[in-house]
Design an enzyme around this catalytic site. Structure first.
Site, PDB file in Angstrom:
ATOM      1  CE  LYS A  72      81.064  46.953  67.945  1.00 56.23           C
ATOM      2  NZ  LYS A  72      81.386  46.078  69.080  1.00 56.23           N
TER       3      LYS A  72
ATOM      4  CG  ASP B  38      88.625  45.083  66.034  1.00 59.47           C
ATOM      5  OD1 ASP B  38      89.856  45.018  66.061  1.00 59.47           O
ATOM      6  OD2 ASP B  38      87.883  44.125  66.323  1.00 59.47           O
TER       7      ASP B  38
END
Length: 397
Positions: free
Chosen positions: A75, A123
Protein backbone atom coordinates in the site's frame (compact mmCIF):
# COMPACT_ATOMS: atom_id res chain seq x y z
CA UNK A 1 -14.40 -22.22 -3.65
CA UNK A 2 -13.20 -21.66 -7.25
CA UNK A 3 -15.26 -20.20 -10.09
CA UNK A 4 -14.09 -19.55 -13.63
CA UNK A 5 -14.61 -16.18 -15.25
CA UNK A 6 -17.73 -16.43 -17.41
CA UNK A 7 -18.38 -12.70 -17.77
CA UNK A 8 -19.19 -11.56 -21.35
CA UNK A 9 -16.24 -9.14 -21.30
CA UNK A 10 -13.69 -11.86 -20.40
CA UNK A 11 -10.66 -11.69 -22.73
CA UNK A 12 -11.85 -8.40 -24.21
CA UNK A 13 -9.35 -5.49 -24.32
CA UNK A 14 -9.20 -3.25 -21.30
CA UNK A 15 -11.20 -0.04 -21.29
CA UNK A 16 -9.14 2.78 -22.82
CA UNK A 17 -8.86 4.65 -19.51
CA UNK A 18 -7.80 1.52 -17.63
CA UNK A 19 -5.19 0.71 -20.27
CA UNK A 20 -3.74 4.21 -19.91
CA UNK A 21 -3.78 3.90 -16.11
CA UNK A 22 -2.05 0.53 -15.90
CA UNK A 23 0.17 0.36 -18.99
CA UNK A 24 3.92 0.65 -19.52
CA UNK A 25 3.98 4.47 -19.76
CA UNK A 26 2.10 4.80 -16.47
CA UNK A 27 4.49 2.35 -14.83
CA UNK A 28 7.44 4.45 -16.02
CA UNK A 29 5.90 7.52 -14.37
CA UNK A 30 5.48 5.64 -11.09
CA UNK A 31 9.11 4.52 -11.22
CA UNK A 32 10.20 8.15 -11.72
CA UNK A 33 8.22 9.21 -8.65
CA UNK A 34 9.61 6.35 -6.59
CA UNK A 35 13.17 7.32 -7.45
CA UNK A 36 12.62 10.60 -5.54
CA UNK A 37 11.58 8.88 -2.32
CA UNK A 38 13.79 8.18 0.67
CA UNK A 39 14.18 4.49 1.51
CA UNK A 40 13.17 3.49 -2.01
CA UNK A 41 14.49 0.05 -2.92
CA UNK A 42 13.37 -2.90 -4.99
CA UNK A 43 11.67 -5.40 -2.69
CA UNK A 44 12.90 -9.02 -2.60
CA UNK A 45 11.63 -11.85 -4.78
CA UNK A 46 12.12 -15.27 -3.18
CA UNK A 47 11.96 -18.76 -4.66
CA UNK A 48 10.14 -21.45 -2.64
CA UNK A 49 11.54 -24.70 -4.11
CA UNK A 50 10.52 -26.97 -1.23
CA UNK A 51 6.92 -25.80 -1.28
CA UNK A 52 6.82 -26.00 -5.10
CA UNK A 53 7.95 -29.63 -4.88
CA UNK A 54 5.30 -30.40 -2.25
CA UNK A 55 2.56 -28.86 -4.37
CA UNK A 56 3.71 -30.45 -7.61
CA UNK A 57 4.35 -27.24 -9.54
CA UNK A 58 7.49 -26.21 -11.35
CA UNK A 59 8.32 -23.15 -9.27
CA UNK A 60 6.86 -20.67 -6.81
CA UNK A 61 8.19 -17.15 -6.42
CA UNK A 62 6.92 -14.71 -3.80
CA UNK A 63 7.37 -10.95 -4.09
CA UNK A 64 7.87 -9.70 -0.52
CA UNK A 65 6.28 -6.29 0.00
CA UNK A 66 6.90 -6.39 3.75
CA UNK A 67 9.90 -4.15 3.17
CA UNK A 68 8.28 -1.49 0.96
CA UNK A 69 9.34 2.09 1.81
CA UNK A 70 9.40 1.44 5.54
CA UNK A 71 5.61 1.00 5.70
CA UNK A 72 5.52 -2.78 5.62
CA UNK A 73 3.07 -3.29 2.76
CA UNK A 74 2.44 -2.76 -0.95
CA UNK A 75 0.00 0.00 0.00
CA UNK A 76 3.02 2.29 0.40
CA UNK A 77 3.05 2.47 -3.40
CA UNK A 78 -0.52 3.67 -3.92
CA UNK A 79 -1.84 6.25 -1.47
CA UNK A 80 1.34 8.30 -1.17
CA UNK A 81 1.82 8.31 -4.94
CA UNK A 82 -1.73 9.56 -5.47
CA UNK A 83 -1.23 12.36 -2.92
CA UNK A 84 1.98 13.46 -4.64
CA UNK A 85 0.22 13.51 -8.04
CA UNK A 86 -2.71 15.52 -6.68
CA UNK A 87 -0.49 18.13 -5.04
CA UNK A 88 1.52 18.56 -8.24
CA UNK A 89 -1.65 18.94 -10.29
CA UNK A 90 -3.04 21.60 -7.95
CA UNK A 91 0.27 23.46 -7.82
CA UNK A 92 0.62 23.34 -11.61
CA UNK A 93 -2.86 24.82 -11.94
CA UNK A 94 -2.27 27.59 -9.42
CA UNK A 95 1.24 28.47 -10.64
CA UNK A 96 0.24 28.09 -14.30
CA UNK A 97 3.19 25.97 -15.31
CA UNK A 98 3.92 22.26 -15.59
CA UNK A 99 5.56 20.77 -12.52
CA UNK A 100 7.08 17.34 -11.91
CA UNK A 101 8.06 15.26 -8.92
CA UNK A 102 11.37 17.10 -8.44
CA UNK A 103 9.37 20.27 -7.67
CA UNK A 104 7.50 18.80 -4.70
CA UNK A 105 9.94 20.13 -2.12
CA UNK A 106 10.09 23.67 -3.49
CA UNK A 107 8.79 26.31 -1.04
CA UNK A 108 6.04 27.48 -3.39
CA UNK A 109 4.68 23.96 -3.96
CA UNK A 110 4.83 23.13 -0.25
CA UNK A 111 2.94 26.34 0.51
CA UNK A 112 0.15 25.16 -1.79
CA UNK A 113 0.22 21.67 -0.29
CA UNK A 114 -0.24 23.18 3.16
CA UNK A 115 -3.66 24.45 2.08
CA UNK A 116 -4.80 20.94 1.09
CA UNK A 117 -6.29 18.20 3.30
CA UNK A 118 -6.44 14.63 2.04
CA UNK A 119 -8.63 11.99 3.62
CA UNK A 120 -9.50 8.32 3.28
CA UNK A 121 -11.02 5.35 5.04
CA UNK A 122 -8.68 2.49 5.85
CA UNK A 123 -8.24 -0.93 7.41
CA UNK A 124 -4.73 0.22 8.24
CA UNK A 125 -2.21 0.04 5.42
CA UNK A 126 -3.75 2.40 2.85
CA UNK A 127 -4.29 5.10 5.47
CA UNK A 128 -0.68 4.82 6.52
CA UNK A 129 0.42 5.44 2.94
CA UNK A 130 -1.90 8.43 2.48
CA UNK A 131 -0.73 9.91 5.79
CA UNK A 132 2.91 9.43 4.86
CA UNK A 133 2.31 11.00 1.45
CA UNK A 134 0.72 14.03 3.06
CA UNK A 135 3.63 14.39 5.45
CA UNK A 136 6.13 14.11 2.58
CA UNK A 137 4.58 17.00 0.65
CA UNK A 138 3.45 19.16 3.57
CA UNK A 139 -0.30 18.58 3.27
CA UNK A 140 -2.74 17.69 6.05
CA UNK A 141 -4.33 14.26 6.40
CA UNK A 142 -7.54 13.15 8.13
CA UNK A 143 -7.79 9.35 8.26
CA UNK A 144 -10.98 7.46 9.13
CA UNK A 145 -10.78 4.05 10.80
CA UNK A 146 -13.64 1.72 11.70
CA UNK A 147 -14.13 -0.21 14.91
CA UNK A 148 -12.26 -3.27 13.67
CA UNK A 149 -8.93 -1.51 13.11
CA UNK A 150 -6.46 -2.45 15.86
CA UNK A 151 -4.86 0.11 18.16
CA UNK A 152 -1.46 -0.79 16.76
CA UNK A 153 -2.52 0.04 13.22
CA UNK A 154 -4.16 3.30 14.33
CA UNK A 155 -0.96 4.34 16.10
CA UNK A 156 1.12 3.49 13.03
CA UNK A 157 -0.96 5.94 10.97
CA UNK A 158 -1.03 8.66 13.61
CA UNK A 159 2.76 8.81 13.79
CA UNK A 160 2.74 10.54 10.40
CA UNK A 161 0.83 13.45 11.90
CA UNK A 162 -2.61 12.51 10.60
CA UNK A 163 -5.82 13.47 12.39
CA UNK A 164 -7.53 10.17 13.28
CA UNK A 165 -11.34 9.85 13.12
CA UNK A 166 -13.03 6.73 14.49
CA UNK A 167 -16.23 5.56 12.76
CA UNK A 168 -18.75 2.99 14.05
CA UNK A 169 -19.35 0.02 11.78
CA UNK A 170 -17.13 -1.60 9.17
CA UNK A 171 -14.81 -0.51 6.36
CA UNK A 172 -17.61 0.30 3.93
CA UNK A 173 -19.25 2.52 6.57
CA UNK A 174 -16.00 4.43 6.99
CA UNK A 175 -15.71 4.88 3.20
CA UNK A 176 -19.11 6.54 3.10
CA UNK A 177 -18.31 8.75 6.08
CA UNK A 178 -15.02 9.87 4.50
CA UNK A 179 -16.91 10.91 1.37
CA UNK A 180 -19.47 12.82 3.45
CA UNK A 181 -16.88 14.69 5.50
CA UNK A 182 -14.85 15.55 2.43
CA UNK A 183 -17.89 17.05 0.73
CA UNK A 184 -18.74 19.03 3.84
CA UNK A 185 -15.23 20.31 4.61
CA UNK A 186 -13.58 20.59 1.21
CA UNK A 187 -11.16 17.72 1.73
CA UNK A 188 -9.81 15.52 -1.08
CA UNK A 189 -10.73 11.85 -0.81
CA UNK A 190 -7.79 9.58 -1.70
CA UNK A 191 -9.57 6.25 -1.70
CA UNK A 192 -8.41 2.86 -2.93
CA UNK A 193 -11.98 2.02 -3.92
CA UNK A 194 -14.17 3.74 -6.50
CA UNK A 195 -17.85 4.58 -6.87
CA UNK A 196 -19.94 6.20 -9.61
CA UNK A 197 -18.40 9.56 -10.49
CA UNK A 198 -15.25 8.87 -8.48
CA UNK A 199 -12.70 6.86 -10.44
CA UNK A 200 -9.65 8.91 -11.30
CA UNK A 201 -8.03 9.03 -7.85
CA UNK A 202 -8.52 5.29 -7.13
CA UNK A 203 -7.00 4.82 -10.59
CA UNK A 204 -3.90 6.72 -9.46
CA UNK A 205 -3.69 4.51 -6.37
CA UNK A 206 -3.85 1.40 -8.57
CA UNK A 207 -1.29 2.93 -10.91
CA UNK A 208 1.16 3.14 -8.03
CA UNK A 209 0.86 -0.61 -7.49
CA UNK A 210 2.23 -1.35 -10.95
CA UNK A 211 5.72 -0.67 -9.59
CA UNK A 212 5.92 -4.04 -7.85
CA UNK A 213 4.70 -5.88 -10.97
CA UNK A 214 7.38 -4.30 -13.11
CA UNK A 215 10.01 -5.19 -10.53
CA UNK A 216 8.83 -8.79 -10.32
CA UNK A 217 8.98 -9.25 -14.10
CA UNK A 218 12.57 -8.02 -14.04
CA UNK A 219 13.49 -10.31 -11.13
CA UNK A 220 11.85 -13.55 -12.29
CA UNK A 221 14.09 -16.07 -14.10
CA UNK A 222 11.20 -16.81 -16.50
CA UNK A 223 7.77 -15.31 -17.10
CA UNK A 224 5.07 -16.69 -14.79
CA UNK A 225 2.37 -19.00 -16.09
CA UNK A 226 0.08 -18.41 -13.10
CA UNK A 227 -0.41 -15.51 -10.67
CA UNK A 228 -2.51 -15.64 -7.48
CA UNK A 229 -3.25 -12.27 -5.84
CA UNK A 230 -5.53 -11.45 -2.91
CA UNK A 231 -8.35 -8.92 -3.03
CA UNK A 232 -10.23 -6.64 -0.67
CA UNK A 233 -12.07 -4.21 -2.94
CA UNK A 234 -9.98 -5.63 -5.79
CA UNK A 235 -7.59 -2.74 -6.48
CA UNK A 236 -4.27 -4.54 -6.15
CA UNK A 237 -5.54 -7.61 -7.99
CA UNK A 238 -6.77 -5.44 -10.85
CA UNK A 239 -3.53 -3.45 -10.97
CA UNK A 240 -1.41 -6.59 -11.16
CA UNK A 241 -3.66 -8.43 -13.61
CA UNK A 242 -4.19 -5.38 -15.80
CA UNK A 243 -0.51 -4.50 -16.04
CA UNK A 244 0.44 -8.10 -16.83
CA UNK A 245 -2.18 -8.26 -19.57
CA UNK A 246 -1.01 -4.99 -21.11
CA UNK A 247 2.73 -5.70 -21.10
CA UNK A 248 2.62 -9.43 -21.83
CA UNK A 249 -0.32 -9.62 -24.24
CA UNK A 250 -1.06 -13.17 -25.37
CA UNK A 251 1.77 -14.48 -23.15
CA UNK A 252 0.07 -13.22 -20.01
CA UNK A 253 -0.28 -15.69 -17.13
CA UNK A 254 -3.49 -17.19 -15.84
CA UNK A 255 -4.60 -14.84 -13.08
CA UNK A 256 -6.59 -15.91 -10.00
CA UNK A 257 -8.20 -13.57 -7.45
CA UNK A 258 -8.21 -14.87 -3.87
CA UNK A 259 -10.43 -13.59 -1.03
CA UNK A 260 -11.45 -14.45 2.53
CA UNK A 261 -14.59 -16.59 2.49
CA UNK A 262 -16.07 -14.21 5.09
CA UNK A 263 -15.65 -11.14 2.86
CA UNK A 264 -15.72 -12.44 -0.72
CA UNK A 265 -17.33 -9.54 -2.56
CA UNK A 266 -15.36 -9.99 -5.79
CA UNK A 267 -16.08 -13.73 -5.82
CA UNK A 268 -19.80 -13.03 -5.34
CA UNK A 269 -19.67 -10.42 -8.09
CA UNK A 270 -18.05 -12.93 -10.46
CA UNK A 271 -20.80 -15.45 -9.72
CA UNK A 272 -23.57 -12.90 -10.22
CA UNK A 273 -22.04 -11.23 -13.27
CA UNK A 274 -22.56 -7.75 -11.81
CA UNK A 275 -21.39 -5.76 -8.79
CA UNK A 276 -22.56 -7.33 -5.53
CA UNK A 277 -22.42 -6.06 -1.96
CA UNK A 278 -22.15 -9.03 0.42
CA UNK A 279 -23.56 -9.05 3.94
CA UNK A 280 -21.32 -8.14 6.84
CA UNK A 281 -20.92 -11.18 9.07
CA UNK A 282 -18.26 -12.48 11.40
CA UNK A 283 -14.98 -10.55 10.97
CA UNK A 284 -12.13 -12.25 9.15
CA UNK A 285 -8.61 -12.59 10.50
CA UNK A 286 -7.50 -11.26 7.09
CA UNK A 287 -8.18 -7.73 8.30
CA UNK A 288 -6.74 -5.85 5.31
CA UNK A 289 -9.11 -7.76 3.00
CA UNK A 290 -12.29 -7.29 4.99
CA UNK A 291 -14.30 -5.45 2.34
CA UNK A 292 -17.88 -6.15 1.34
CA UNK A 293 -18.28 -4.27 -1.93
CA UNK A 294 -15.87 -4.31 -4.90
CA UNK A 295 -14.38 -1.24 -6.48
CA UNK A 296 -16.18 -0.75 -9.83
CA UNK A 297 -13.00 0.09 -11.72
CA UNK A 298 -11.26 -2.95 -10.24
CA UNK A 299 -14.14 -5.17 -11.36
CA UNK A 300 -14.09 -3.57 -14.82
CA UNK A 301 -10.48 -4.73 -15.18
CA UNK A 302 -10.84 -8.13 -13.50
CA UNK A 303 -13.92 -9.08 -15.50
CA UNK A 304 -11.71 -8.87 -18.60
CA UNK A 305 -8.42 -10.38 -17.45
CA UNK A 306 -8.91 -12.68 -14.42
CA UNK A 307 -9.05 -16.40 -15.16
CA UNK A 308 -10.95 -17.22 -12.00
CA UNK A 309 -11.96 -16.29 -8.48
CA UNK A 310 -11.63 -18.26 -5.27
CA UNK A 311 -11.94 -18.06 -1.50
CA UNK A 312 -9.85 -19.30 1.43
CA UNK A 313 -10.77 -19.89 5.04
CA UNK A 314 -9.38 -18.40 8.24
CA UNK A 315 -7.23 -21.45 8.93
CA UNK A 316 -5.70 -21.26 5.45
CA UNK A 317 -4.38 -17.74 6.02
CA UNK A 318 -2.97 -18.57 9.45
CA UNK A 319 -1.35 -21.77 8.16
CA UNK A 320 0.49 -19.82 5.46
CA UNK A 321 1.75 -17.28 7.99
CA UNK A 322 3.20 -20.13 10.02
CA UNK A 323 4.58 -21.99 7.00
CA UNK A 324 6.46 -18.91 5.82
CA UNK A 325 7.76 -18.28 9.35
CA UNK A 326 8.94 -21.90 9.68
CA UNK A 327 9.85 -22.96 6.14
CA UNK A 328 10.85 -26.40 4.95
CA UNK A 329 14.03 -27.29 3.09
CA UNK A 330 15.87 -24.39 1.51
CA UNK A 331 12.86 -22.10 1.41
CA UNK A 332 13.54 -18.67 2.95
CA UNK A 333 11.98 -17.40 6.15
CA UNK A 334 9.37 -14.73 5.42
CA UNK A 335 7.27 -12.60 7.76
CA UNK A 336 3.76 -12.38 6.30
CA UNK A 337 0.90 -10.58 8.02
CA UNK A 338 -2.64 -11.92 8.29
CA UNK A 339 -3.49 -10.82 4.76
CA UNK A 340 0.00 -11.10 3.29
CA UNK A 341 0.04 -14.76 2.31
CA UNK A 342 -3.54 -15.11 1.09
CA UNK A 343 -2.54 -15.47 -2.57
CA UNK A 344 -0.26 -18.33 -1.59
CA UNK A 345 -3.08 -19.84 0.47
CA UNK A 346 -5.18 -19.74 -2.69
CA UNK A 347 -2.54 -21.65 -4.64
CA UNK A 348 -2.36 -24.31 -1.94
CA UNK A 349 -6.14 -24.75 -1.99
CA UNK A 350 -6.23 -24.79 -5.78
CA UNK A 351 -3.75 -27.64 -6.13
CA UNK A 352 -5.68 -29.59 -3.48
CA UNK A 353 -8.86 -29.33 -5.56
CA UNK A 354 -8.84 -31.63 -8.62
CA UNK A 355 -11.37 -29.43 -10.42
CA UNK A 356 -9.55 -26.14 -9.79
CA UNK A 357 -6.18 -27.71 -10.56
CA UNK A 358 -7.45 -29.03 -13.90
CA UNK A 359 -9.25 -25.83 -14.86
CA UNK A 360 -6.16 -23.75 -14.15
CA UNK A 361 -3.71 -26.17 -15.77
CA UNK A 362 -1.53 -26.36 -12.67
CA UNK A 363 1.15 -29.01 -13.16
CA UNK A 364 4.88 -29.68 -12.91
CA UNK A 365 5.61 -27.08 -15.60
CA UNK A 366 3.72 -24.23 -13.88
CA UNK A 367 5.67 -21.17 -12.78
CA UNK A 368 3.63 -19.43 -10.08
CA UNK A 369 3.99 -15.86 -8.80
CA UNK A 370 2.37 -14.74 -5.54
CA UNK A 371 2.76 -11.54 -3.52
CA UNK A 372 3.29 -11.18 0.21
CA UNK A 373 1.31 -7.97 0.37
CA UNK A 374 2.21 -7.11 3.98
CA UNK A 375 4.65 -7.93 6.71
CA UNK A 376 3.72 -7.84 10.39
CA UNK A 377 1.87 -4.51 10.24
CA UNK A 378 0.25 -5.45 13.57
CA UNK A 379 3.12 -7.12 15.48
CA UNK A 380 0.97 -8.11 18.47
CA UNK A 381 -1.57 -9.88 16.26
CA UNK A 382 1.22 -11.56 14.30
CA UNK A 383 2.79 -12.89 17.50
CA UNK A 384 -0.57 -14.21 18.67
CA UNK A 385 -1.13 -16.15 15.44
CA UNK A 386 2.40 -17.40 14.79
CA UNK A 387 3.68 -17.88 18.34
CA UNK A 388 6.82 -15.88 17.60
CA UNK A 389 7.49 -12.17 17.41
CA UNK A 390 8.37 -10.86 13.94
CA UNK A 391 11.90 -10.05 15.06
CA UNK A 392 12.32 -13.59 16.37
CA UNK A 393 11.27 -14.98 12.99
CA UNK A 394 13.69 -12.73 11.15
CA UNK A 395 16.52 -13.53 13.59
CA UNK A 396 16.11 -17.23 12.77
CA UNK A 397 16.32 -16.61 9.02
Amino acid sequence: MFVSNTHPSYLQPLDRIDAATLGADAHAKVARFLAQRDANAVTPLHALPALASELGVGSIHIKDEGFRLGLGSFKALGGAYAVMCLVLEEASKRLQRTLDVADLQSPEVRAIAATMTVTCATDGNHGRSVAQGAQLVGARAAILVHAGVSEGRVAAIARFGADMICVPGNYDDSVREAARLASERGWIVVSDTSWPGYERIPGLVMQGYTAMVGEALQQLPAAPTHVFVQAGVGGVAAAVAGHLALVMGERRPRFVVVEPARAACVHATAQAGHLVRVAHGEPTVMAMLECYEPSPIAWRVLSRVAEGFMTVDEADAIAVMNRLARPAGDDPTIVAGESGGVGLAGLIRAVASPDAKEQLGLDATSRVLVINTEGATDPARYTELVGLRPDQVLAAA
